[in-house]
Design a protein around this motif. Structure first.
Motif, PDB file in Angstrom:
ATOM      1  N   ARG A  17       1.098  -1.263   0.065  1.00 34.61           N
ATOM      2  CA  ARG A  17       0.110   0.070   0.070  1.00 34.61           C
ATOM      3  C   ARG A  17       0.765   0.966   0.163  1.00 34.61           C
ATOM      4  N   THR A 111       2.043  11.301  20.133  1.00 38.80           N
ATOM      5  CA  THR A 111       1.107  12.450  19.949  1.00 38.80           C
ATOM      6  C   THR A 111      -0.142  12.224  18.955  1.00 38.80           C
ATOM      7  N   GLU A 112      -0.276  10.903  18.682  1.00 40.18           N
ATOM      8  CA  GLU A 112      -1.183  10.345  17.533  1.00 40.18           C
ATOM      9  C   GLU A 112      -1.008  11.013  16.318  1.00 40.18           C
ATOM     10  N   GLN A 113       0.090  11.433  15.820  1.00 39.56           N
ATOM     11  CA  GLN A 113       0.263  11.792  14.564  1.00 39.56           C
ATOM     12  C   GLN A 113       0.226  10.547  13.463  1.00 39.56           C
ATOM     13  N   ASP A 115      -1.434   7.936  14.069  1.00 32.52           N
ATOM     14  CA  ASP A 115      -2.892   7.535  14.082  1.00 32.52           C
ATOM     15  C   ASP A 115      -3.712   8.533  12.899  1.00 32.52           C
ATOM     16  N   ALA A 116      -3.292   9.779  12.940  1.00 27.41           N
ATOM     17  CA  ALA A 116      -3.867  10.493  12.066  1.00 27.41           C
ATOM     18  C   ALA A 116      -3.585  10.278  10.788  1.00 27.41           C
ATOM     19  N   LEU A 117      -2.281   9.742  10.467  1.00 32.21           N
ATOM     20  CA  LEU A 117      -2.179   9.523   9.008  1.00 32.21           C
ATOM     21  C   LEU A 117      -2.898   8.279   8.667  1.00 32.21           C
ATOM     22  N   GLU A 118      -2.951   7.279   9.647  1.00 34.31           N
ATOM     23  CA  GLU A 118      -3.833   5.987   9.348  1.00 34.31           C
ATOM     24  C   GLU A 118      -5.328   6.250   9.006  1.00 34.31           C
ATOM     25  N   VAL A 119      -5.900   7.268   9.885  1.00 32.66           N
ATOM     26  CA  VAL A 119      -7.287   7.532   9.719  1.00 32.66           C
ATOM     27  C   VAL A 119      -7.346   7.960   8.104  1.00 32.66           C
ATOM     28  N   MET A 120      -6.547   8.703   7.473  1.00 31.31           N
ATOM     29  CA  MET A 120      -6.767   9.129   6.334  1.00 31.31           C
ATOM     30  C   MET A 120      -6.443   7.952   5.375  1.00 31.31           C
ATOM     31  N   ILE A 122      -3.611   6.209   4.886  1.00 27.64           N
ATOM     32  CA  ILE A 122      -2.108   6.123   4.635  1.00 27.64           C
ATOM     33  C   ILE A 122      -1.301   5.070   5.499  1.00 27.64           C
ATOM     34  N   TYR A 127       4.829   5.164   4.787  1.00 26.09           N
ATOM     35  CA  TYR A 127       4.934   6.751   4.495  1.00 26.09           C
ATOM     36  C   TYR A 127       6.157   7.349   5.347  1.00 26.09           C
TER      37      TYR A 127
ATOM     38  N   LEU B  50      -9.106   2.324  13.436  1.00 23.60           N
ATOM     39  CA  LEU B  50      -7.575   2.395  13.942  1.00 23.60           C
ATOM     40  C   LEU B  50      -7.210   1.149  14.559  1.00 23.60           C
ATOM     41  N   ARG B  70     -10.715  -3.166   0.485  1.00 24.22           N
ATOM     42  CA  ARG B  70     -10.063  -1.947   0.565  1.00 24.22           C
ATOM     43  C   ARG B  70     -10.386  -0.779  -0.222  1.00 24.22           C
ATOM     44  N   ARG B  77     -13.026   6.219   4.173  1.00 21.92           N
ATOM     45  CA  ARG B  77     -11.789   6.983   4.932  1.00 21.92           C
ATOM     46  C   ARG B  77     -11.680   8.184   4.438  1.00 21.92           C
ATOM     47  N   PHE B  84      -7.942  14.726  16.947  1.00 18.24           N
ATOM     48  CA  PHE B  84      -7.318  13.987  18.302  1.00 18.24           C
ATOM     49  C   PHE B  84      -7.177  14.768  19.573  1.00 18.24           C
ATOM     50  N   ALA B  88      -2.714  16.531  17.345  1.00 19.59           N
ATOM     51  CA  ALA B  88      -2.048  15.549  16.392  1.00 19.59           C
ATOM     52  C   ALA B  88      -1.742  16.305  15.330  1.00 19.59           C
ATOM     53  N   PHE B  90       0.917  17.687  12.533  1.00 17.97           N
ATOM     54  CA  PHE B  90       2.250  17.402  12.072  1.00 17.97           C
ATOM     55  C   PHE B  90       3.047  18.347  12.331  1.00 17.97           C
ATOM     56  N   LEU B 106      -5.445  12.541  -0.329  1.00 21.56           N
ATOM     57  CA  LEU B 106      -6.691  12.066  -0.935  1.00 21.56           C
ATOM     58  C   LEU B 106      -7.477  12.496  -2.139  1.00 21.56           C
TER      59      LEU B 106
END
Ligand SMILES: Nc1ncnc2c1ncn2[C@@H]1O[C@H](COP(=O)(O)OP(=O)(O)O)[C@@H](O)[C@H]1O
Ligand SMILES: [Mg+2]
Lengths: 244, 249
Positions: A17, A111-113, A115-120, A122, A127, B50, B70, B77, B84, B88, B90, B106
């Motif tokens: 992926r 800091t869940e950054q 998780d933030a990528l995974e939610v999108m 990615i 990555y 998650l 998928r 998604r 969060f 969260a 970046f 996306l």
């Protein structure tokens, strides 16, 4: 043992992926710059002194009148290319770049950054980590070449300043019975070490759980585990590639 | 509307979620409340994918998500935005890059459209002209606002917020709650807010699910919460002195 299994699963995850080529291109460039900024000064400093010290110490140990002076330069060259440049710089690189990779990923995790990528949607492992490994594979061999050159120049400087060896002898010595395979061997080592340091440090950082304290611990573990892996790989590669 | 059925989840033989069912409606904030450690975050993570629940299904407007292909997962998604607990953001990217990030990964829309969309969302959360600031230069409340802008930038249909007002002063907390409510109504989206803050409950609690030690014990709205007859919920609601004095009246 369980950790090693998890490490290989982690490596496998990097290649499923994936994002587009151009995404990775930008990320790899950023990482290369980061690695350069993080390590180039220290690597240059260490390499120059390494060469200088090796020259002085070799001269001190070779007091026989039967051995010509230029052998000092030959010894410095061989030690630099075979061991000092790839391995010692690997340890420096693990300390500087490996710890910062683990710290950065660990912070992103707690800091869940991540998780933030995974939610999108990615693949965060791929990555975040793949660019670090590719950048390491690109940059580390260059750092080793730079270190090799500077170490040999550092040796020349020290030799000339202290009057141990004349520049002409030094120049003759570094060309004396030069086996090109040594350079190849050093490059093979640097690719292996680059991969080990980047992947182990990323692995440690990526699976951080807890808080700031654990991020610190992950950084330290990244450095120690990378160094152990380098030393084991160094021995195995010498076994495999130098004895035949 | 999101429906969850029979969600169970254990971590290493410790059961965290026990047979949770529920629906979350469109156009109003849906609250999941309960004290710390009762599994609210785990439930939210199961809903957004998650964490994979041991059993159960999650339906996004009739589309089963947990075991979807998928392609369908990716499609759903794209419609999800999440705020969060610690925002969260970046930390290597500035505000504009943070908010634009979901559009970058996306969508394939051109840069000037992306910028328009980012500026629209930043304006909506009350943060015009902060585009070039870094997350470390923002206050906690501003970070939450950027987090909200990032969550809605891709025209999300579903918004998830984990403790949106943790770490904020009471006034800012109320502003963030109100912002979440306004956005939910204005864009007609399905919003789930996890919280343990009674101020939020009394402010935006149109539909509330109360969790206690991994179970759902009660469901209702803020009008009924003070006379639910559930002792665990009473303990939660009347933990604070002001609420206690209200009960006596
Ligand atoms: N990844 C995990 N692995 C093991 N245990 C977890 C994990 N995530 C959460 N837990 C446990 O689940 C319980 C509920 O946590 P959580 O959902 O975060 O509570 P809260 O209601 O405060 O959000 C806690 O006891 C926590 O230790
Ligand atoms: Mg929580």
């Amino acid at each position: 043992m369980k950790t090693i299994g998890k490490y290989f699963i982690f490596l496998g995850q990097l290649f499923v992926r994936r994002e587009t080529f151009s995404t990775y291109f930008h990320l790899v460039m950023e990482e290369c710059i980061q690695i350069g900024i993080n390590s180039i000064f220290l690597v240059a400093l260490v390499a120059t002194f390494m060469g200088a010290v090796t020259t002085v110490q070799t001269a001190y140990n070779l007091v026989s009148p039967l051995i010509p002076n230029y052998i000092i330069a030959t010894v410095v060259r061989d030690m630099t290319i075979l061991e000092l440049a790839p391995t010692i710089i690997g340890i420096i690189y693990a300390g500087k770049v490996g710890s910062s990779m683990a710290g950065g990923l660990g912070t992103m995790r707690i800091t869940e950054q991540i998780d933030a990528l995974e939610v999108m949607g990615i693949n965060s492992a791929s990555y975040l980590v793949l660019p670090k490994i590719i950048a390491s594979l690109l940059m580390y061999p260059m750092l080793v070449i730079l270190a090799g050159v500077l170490s040999i120049l550092g040796g020349a400087m020290a030799g000339t300043v202290t009057g141990i060896i004349t520049p002409a002898d030094y120049k003759y010595g570094i060309q004396y019975i030069f086996v090109e395979y040594m350079v190849e061997f050093a490059l093979i080592k640097s690719y292996v070490f680059a991969f080990l340091i980047a992947s182990i440090s990323s692995f440690k950082g990526y699976y951080t759980t807890g808080g700031a304290l654990e991020v610190g611990k992950a950084s330290t573990r990244a450095v120690t585990d990378s160094i152990i892996a380098i030393l084991i790989a160094d021995y195995l590669l010498a076994e495999m590639l130098l004895t035949s | 509307m999101i429906e969850i059925n029979n969600i169970n989840k254990s971590f290493e033989s410790k059961q965290i979620l026990m047979d949770i069912n529920g629906t979350f409606e469109k156009g109003i904030p849906n609250l999941i409340i309960g004290s710390s450690g009762t599994g609210k975050s785990v439930l939210l993570k199961c809903i957004v994918g998650l964490i994979l629940p041991d059993t159960g299904t999650v339906n996004y407007d009739g589309r089963e998500f947990t075991h979807a292909s998928r392609t369908l997962k990716t499609e759903i998604r794209r419609e999800i935005g999440m705020l969060f607990q610690g925002s969260a953001l970046f930390d290597s990217k500035n505000v504009e890059q943070n908010v634009m990030f979901p559009l970058d990964v996306l969508t394939k829309i051109p840069l000037d459209e992306k910028l328009d969309r980012v500026n629209f969302c930043l304006k909506r959360v009350g943060l015009e002209n902060t585009n070039k600031l870094m997350p470390s230069e923002l206050s906690g409340g501003m970070q939450k606002r950027v987090g909200i802008a990032r969550a809605i930038v891709n025209n999300s249909n579903y918004l998830f917020c984990d403790e949106p007002n943790s770490g904020l002063d009471p006034q800012t907390a109320i502003l963030i709650d109100e912002l979440i409510q306004e956005i939910t109504v204005e864009f007609d989206i399905t919003t789930i807010v996890v919280t343990h803050d009674m101020n939020s409950v009394m402010g935006i609690g149109e539909k509330i699910m109360f969790m206690y030690k991994g179970r759902k014990l009660w469901e209702g709205n803020k009008k009924d919460i003070t006379h639910s007859g559930v002792p665990e919920l009473d303990d939660f609601v009347f933990a604070n002195k002001v609420m206690k004095s209200l009960k006596k009246q």
